[in-house]
Design an enzyme around this catalytic site. Structure first.
Site, PDB file in Angstrom:
ATOM      1  N   ASP A 149       0.881  -1.173   0.000  1.00  0.00           N
ATOM      2  CA  ASP A 149       0.000   0.000   0.000  1.00  0.00           C
ATOM      3  C   ASP A 149       0.916   1.220   0.000  1.00  0.00           C
ATOM      4  O   ASP A 149       1.543   1.533   1.005  1.00  0.00           O
ATOM      5  CB  ASP A 149      -0.896  -0.017   1.255  1.00  0.00           C
ATOM      6  CG  ASP A 149      -1.686   1.282   1.431  1.00  0.00           C
ATOM      7  OD1 ASP A 149      -1.625   2.154   0.539  1.00  0.00           O
ATOM      8  OD2 ASP A 149      -2.367   1.418   2.471  1.00  0.00           O
ATOM      9  N   LYS A 191       2.659  11.455  -3.537  1.00  0.00           N
ATOM     10  CA  LYS A 191       1.639  10.779  -4.350  1.00  0.00           C
ATOM     11  C   LYS A 191       0.725  11.783  -5.064  1.00  0.00           C
ATOM     12  O   LYS A 191       0.184  11.485  -6.112  1.00  0.00           O
ATOM     13  CB  LYS A 191       0.819   9.875  -3.429  1.00  0.00           C
ATOM     14  CG  LYS A 191      -0.058   8.868  -4.149  1.00  0.00           C
ATOM     15  CD  LYS A 191      -0.563   7.857  -3.146  1.00  0.00           C
ATOM     16  CE  LYS A 191      -1.699   7.026  -3.647  1.00  0.00           C
ATOM     17  NZ  LYS A 191      -2.125   6.049  -2.628  1.00  0.00           N
ATOM     18  N   GLU A 212      -7.296   0.641  -4.289  1.00  0.00           N
ATOM     19  CA  GLU A 212      -7.278   0.550  -2.827  1.00  0.00           C
ATOM     20  C   GLU A 212      -8.598   0.066  -2.223  1.00  0.00           C
ATOM     21  O   GLU A 212      -8.593  -0.860  -1.408  1.00  0.00           O
ATOM     22  CB  GLU A 212      -6.824   1.887  -2.240  1.00  0.00           C
ATOM     23  CG  GLU A 212      -5.307   2.036  -2.383  1.00  0.00           C
ATOM     24  CD  GLU A 212      -4.810   3.471  -2.436  1.00  0.00           C
ATOM     25  OE1 GLU A 212      -5.565   4.378  -2.072  1.00  0.00           O
ATOM     26  OE2 GLU A 212      -3.656   3.673  -2.853  1.00  0.00           O
ATOM     27  N   ASP A 244     -13.238   5.041   1.288  1.00  0.00           N
ATOM     28  CA  ASP A 244     -11.807   5.131   1.599  1.00  0.00           C
ATOM     29  C   ASP A 244     -11.374   6.602   1.611  1.00  0.00           C
ATOM     30  O   ASP A 244     -11.247   7.222   0.558  1.00  0.00           O
ATOM     31  CB  ASP A 244     -11.019   4.325   0.558  1.00  0.00           C
ATOM     32  CG  ASP A 244      -9.515   4.350   0.808  1.00  0.00           C
ATOM     33  OD1 ASP A 244      -9.058   5.061   1.725  1.00  0.00           O
ATOM     34  OD2 ASP A 244      -8.779   3.637   0.092  1.00  0.00           O
TER      35      ASP A 244
HETATM   36  N1  LIG Z   1      -7.625   9.585  14.614  1.00  0.00           N
HETATM   37  C1  LIG Z   1      -7.656  10.289  13.478  1.00  0.00           C
HETATM   38  N2  LIG Z   1      -8.590  11.259  13.282  1.00  0.00           N
HETATM   39  C2  LIG Z   1      -8.611  11.989  12.154  1.00  0.00           C
HETATM   40  N3  LIG Z   1      -7.740  11.820  11.138  1.00  0.00           N
HETATM   41  C3  LIG Z   1      -6.804  10.867  11.276  1.00  0.00           C
HETATM   42  C4  LIG Z   1      -6.704  10.046  12.427  1.00  0.00           C
HETATM   43  N4  LIG Z   1      -5.681   9.188  12.265  1.00  0.00           N
HETATM   44  C5  LIG Z   1      -5.155   9.448  11.064  1.00  0.00           C
HETATM   45  N5  LIG Z   1      -5.815  10.463  10.467  1.00  0.00           N
HETATM   46  C6  LIG Z   1      -5.543  11.073   9.147  1.00  0.00           C
HETATM   47  O1  LIG Z   1      -5.561  10.070   8.170  1.00  0.00           O
HETATM   48  C7  LIG Z   1      -4.694  10.459   7.108  1.00  0.00           C
HETATM   49  C8  LIG Z   1      -3.811   9.299   6.767  1.00  0.00           C
HETATM   50  O2  LIG Z   1      -4.572   8.204   6.482  1.00  0.00           O
HETATM   51  P1  LIG Z   1      -3.985   6.980   5.661  1.00  0.00           P
HETATM   52  O3  LIG Z   1      -5.104   6.061   5.416  1.00  0.00           O
HETATM   53  O4  LIG Z   1      -2.783   6.449   6.346  1.00  0.00           O
HETATM   54  O5  LIG Z   1      -3.588   7.792   4.368  1.00  0.00           O
HETATM   55  P2  LIG Z   1      -3.009   7.406   2.971  1.00  0.00           P
HETATM   56  O6  LIG Z   1      -3.728   6.178   2.532  1.00  0.00           O
HETATM   57  O7  LIG Z   1      -3.353   8.595   2.144  1.00  0.00           O
HETATM   58  O8  LIG Z   1      -1.559   7.222   3.145  1.00  0.00           O
HETATM   59  C9  LIG Z   1      -3.939  11.662   7.560  1.00  0.00           C
HETATM   60  O9  LIG Z   1      -4.497  12.823   6.968  1.00  0.00           O
HETATM   61  C10 LIG Z   1      -4.158  11.650   9.060  1.00  0.00           C
HETATM   62  O10 LIG Z   1      -4.136  12.948   9.595  1.00  0.00           O
HETATM   63 MG   LIG Z   2      -4.701   4.642   1.845  1.00  0.00          MG
END
Ligand SMILES: Nc1ncnc2c1ncn2[C@@H]1O[C@H](COP(=O)(O)OP(=O)(O)O)[C@@H](O)[C@H]1O
Ligand SMILES: [Mg+2]
Lengths: 606, 238
Positions: A8, A69, A167, A189
């Site tokens: 991922d 990305k 995804e 998502d």
């Molecule tokens: N507890 C939470 N509450 C709100 N937003 C969150 C929380 N935990 C993570 N995030 C947000 O989720 C995002 C990252 O999510 P993720 O699924 O890892 O992203 P990506 O797939 O884009 O890499 C970030 O913007 C982060 O700030």
């Molecule tokens: Mg993701």
């Protein structure tokens, strides 16, 4: 068949997973954490990735790349209105964004490749074998250029990308495998940079995507910006300070905004504190969940539009969705959950860790490809319509959005003028009427034998493969001869460029290994020097003078070697020192043992 | 697989031509896989979508069965299951899966299915109507005037609102008409199937066949016309 891992490659975080005894599991790093922050920093010791790179966001913001990305498969004009948010410098060459780090500039696939390499090494260390094949996930709403860029990133990292999968559908594989679900599900998502919605029908191991929609520029990053803008405004008014000229403080504000947002998912209010430059003290304020929610409400609402469009394309009413699955870190926000629940009128599921579920699904797909899992099959769709430019700047659609892939369309081309030897074809992706409102994918010139107008018949086949990537072939209907086509991507690296990058990356890989060995040797030497000096200060009175002199001599030699660049020399001097200092450390050990025993009864020592 | 075959004038020979396996050169007896070497075979360009699913050329299709067959064949052809195979087999699997997907998409939808059958039996239906069908002529002209007036009007004014109400009613009426057409089409499809089932080779049967195809063609093109009008209307009034 060698092992295939699932990756991922996220905007914010990346993970690698593999299939272990019929169950997907993520691979942790040395610290036990499975998530690798998708951050790459250029330091004095070279390029670093992940947690340690994240620390450089505020230390050297102009040399630390995050959210790369967002730039995959894009030109500079595409990201014009958010350039101000990024502290590193972006340029464009050949339709591809380039990011300047120190003296060099890198394309987004090269930066992504560094993250992939980190994951590759992690998997190799964990599994004890070399990893060369992978499945990588992309947002469902990624277009052809963005998918191609992801594939290029894999190649540059020394990985053969056997499949690009979406995804949300990856998430559905992990979810379906665990819960043996049947029926219609919606996967919502919402991550750091992108939003996707996919609606699937699960039946006897077949995962059929009915419709997909999304926004590749909508995520938690946008929420952070909204909050950060508020802080910056207040700092401007209250402290008469414009932080936009301080890249490091801008990053600090962004990170504080994100942390506050995350805390407000669990708490109703939170305290903000940001140190200001130039002795302006510190900015503090309280932020409540209510305030946050009213600030970002419109962004959350924007995710509901693609949801409704996907439902419409799937010809379903919200009530016909049996289960809703939440994926991505941003779905931890209570407001997001509430709005999703209201739209579908049911409690969404989040029983698989939303951070890991995509990587787990990629591992399941990898297992399907390697022949391990045979009862599951994913039938995915293309998110965007594919077409070609016709007269008057209008797009003529060849493959409609939400068509199951692989999908193909054939078009017959002929000439308008006697003796014409070529036809120019412009391939597009998008839902709009006019060429200019859609995404240009590529152009090519079809070769035609010189004949009277209308006589040549060239059949062009546009094939979207199982990755959602376009392949074009042509054949002359009169002679049956196939024609090779040289497609020039509008927003992508050329084959030559990718090859050059693979070569460079290989070269750097060897340099990297050498650099890493030197860094490690120096660190180990440093540690040994420190402990030896400590022993000397504690135990000088316990050993003979000539012994002490010998140790001091070895210590000087090691310090000198450490200043050099030969890791072997450093290791050799370390061995010398350890050997020479051994009597001292043994004596010290005996001494401390004796002392710790003093005053204790024999019965205590067992 | 189902072995019913319709025998119609002008149709191609539906049974995949007996040919050789690309791999072991033995004569092909299996449908999509060589019985001798078990290699996947390309779906012939001549195979129509009905034959592809082992279905007779009928317009009433059991969608549950079609889906089950689609899933079964997807399991046989999907590129996911050819990762460890030779490049030739991978190419064949990709082509077959793409054909299968198109076949399923076409047959699943009753309109596309009828259009496809018409294309097979009597050549393309895509003669696109540019003027309204005669029984709709007046209505459409009037509608166009109302649309013009609405576009020119101040939407918040009394007139604007009145025109909007009128257009909404008009859209409903056209929607209803589209549904009537679809209903009529369904009737013709049933007639078509019955005629085919009887399998008569009389000149009377042939006349009936041509009549049904002609009707089908007319309804399909009228329906497309009305559908486009409705879509445009929806875009105007939102
Ligand atoms: N507890 C939470 N509450 C709100 N937003 C969150 C929380 N935990 C993570 N995030 C947000 O989720 C995002 C990252 O999510 P993720 O699924 O890892 O992203 P990506 O797939 O884009 O890499 C970030 O913007 C982060 O700030
Ligand atoms: Mg993701």
């Amino acid at each position: 068949m060698p092992r295939i891992v699932g990756i991922d490659l996220g905007t914010t975080n990346s993970l690698v997973a593999y299939m272990k005894d019929g169950k997907p599991c993520v691979i942790p790093g040395r610290t036990g954490r499975a998530m690798v922050p998708s951050v790459v920093a250029l330091t004095d010791n070279g390029l670093i990735v992940g947690d340690s790179a994240k620390e450089h966001l505020t230390r050297s913001p102009e040399r630390t790349v995050y959210s790369v990305k967002r730039f995959m498969g894009k030109g500079l004009a595409d990201v014009q209105n958010e350039l101000a948010y990024f502290p590193y410098s972006l340029t464009e060459r050949g339709g591809v964004i380039r990011i300047t780090l120190g003296e060099k500039s890198y394309s987004p696939p090269q930066i992504s490749a560094m993250i992939l390499k980190e994951l590759k090494q992690r998997a190799e260390a964990h599994l004890g074998e070399s990893i060369t094949k992978t499945v990588i996930t992309v947002p469902a709403y990624f277009n052809d250029s963005q998918r191609q860029a992801t594939k290029d990133a894999g190649l540059i990292a020394g990985l053969e990308v056997l499949r690009i999968i979406n995804e949300p559908t990856a998430a559905s594989l992990a979810y379906g495998l665990q819960n043996k679900t049947q029926g219609t599900i919606a996967v919502y998502d919402f991550g750091g940079g992108t939003f996707d919605i996919s609606i699937l029908k699960l039946k006897n191991g077949i995962f059929e995507v009915l419709a997909t929609n999304g926004d590749t520029h909508l995520g938690g990053d946008d929420l952070d910006r909204r909050i950060a803008d508020l802080f910056l405004d207040e700092i401007r008014t209250a402290a008469h300070l414009d932080l936009s000229t301080y890249p490091d403080y801008m990053q600090a504000v962004r990170l504080e905004a994100e942390r506050a947002k995350v805390r407000l998912s669990d708490e109703l209010k939170t305290q903000i504190a940001i140190e200001l430059p130039d002795g302006k003290g510190r900015y503090t304020r309280e932020l409540t969940r209510d305030q946050l929610e009213s600030m970002v409400m419109d962004i959350i609402e924007r995710t509901l539009i693609p949801c409704r469009l996907a439902l419409k394309d799937a010809e379903l009413m919200p009530a016909q969705i049996d289960e809703v699955v939440l994926v991505g870190g941003s779905t931890r926000m209570p407001l997001v959950r509430q709005r999703v629940q209201e739209l579908f009128d049911k409690q969404p599921h989040c029983d698989i860790n939303p951070d890991e579920v995509v990587a787990l699904g990629a591992a399941v797909q990898a297992d399907i490809l390697s022949g391990g899992t045979t009862d599951m099959l994913l039938l995915d769709v293309t998110p965007l319509s594919l077409g070609i430019e016709t007269m008057g700047g209008v797009m003529s659609s060849l493959i409609r959005r939400n068509t199951t892939i692989p999908a193909s369309a054939k078009e017959l081309f002929t000439t308008y003028v006697d003796g014409q030897t070529g036809v120019d074809i412009h391939i597009l992706q998008g839902e709009r009427e006019l060429v200019k409102d859609n995404r240009s994918l590529a152009r090519f010139r079809l070769k035609v034998p010189p004949l009277p107008a209308g006589v040549p018949r060239i059949e062009v086949t546009f094939l979207l493969d199982a990755n959602g990537i376009l392949n074009v072939t042509a054949s002359d209907m009169r002679t049956g001869q196939r024609q090779s086509i040289d497609v020039k991507p509008s927003y992508g690296l050329s084959d030559n460029e990718v090859e050059q990058m693979i070569e460079d990356s290989f070269k750097f890989a060897q340099e990297d290994v050498a650099a890493r060995k030197l860094i490690e040797a120096r660190l180990d030497a440093e540690a040994l020097i420190v402990t030896t000096e400590k022993s000397l200060s504690e135990g000088a009175r316990l050993v003979a003078q000539d012994m002490l002199a010998a140790i001091r001599e070895a210590l000087t030699a090691l310090t000198a070697a450490k200043g050099g660049t030969d890791p072997k020399a450093i290791r050799a001097r370390m061995a010398d020192l350890e050997q020479t200092a051994k009597p001292l450390s043994v004596t010290l050990l005996d001494d401390s043992l004796k002392r710790s025993l003093q005053g204790k009864k024999v019965t205590d020592i067992t | 697989m189902d072995q019913h075959h319709t025998h119609n004038t002008g149709s191609r020979d539906l049974r995949m031509a007996r040919s050789m396996c690309w791999h072991c050169q033995s004569e092909m007896s299996g449908e999509y896989f060589c019985e001798r070497c078990v290699k996947v075979q390309p779906v012939s360009k001549e195979t129509d979508y009905f034959t592809c699913f082992g279905l007779p050329r009928r317009l009433t299709i059991d969608l549950k069965k079609l889906e089950a067959k689609f899933y079964e064949m997807s399991r046989a052809f999907h590129p996911d299951f050819y990762q460890n195979k030779s490049e030739t087999e991978q190419t064949i699997s990709l082509g077959n899966a793409a054909t299968l997907n198109t076949a399923y998409r076409t047959l699943r939808d009753p309109i596309q299915r009828a259009e496809y059958l018409l294309d097979l039996e009597a050549g393309s239906v895509k003669d696109i109507r540019t003027s309204p069908p005669s029984d709709l002529f007046e209505e459409i002209l009037e509608l166009q005037e109302t649309v013009e007036a609405y576009r020119a009007s101040d939407r918040t004014s009394e007139t604007g609102r009145r025109l909007l109400t009128q257009l909404v009613a008009e859209r409903q009426a056209l929607d209803q008409r589209k549904q009537d057409m679809e209903h009529h089409l369904q009737q013709i499809c049933t007639d078509w199937d019955a005629l085919q089932d009887r399998g008569e080779a009389t000149s009377q049967a042939r006349t009936e066949r041509d009549r049904l195809l002609k009707q089908m063609r007319e309804i399909l093109s009228n329906r497309t016309y009305v559908k486009n009008i409705v879509n445009d209307l929806a875009a105007t009034i939102g």
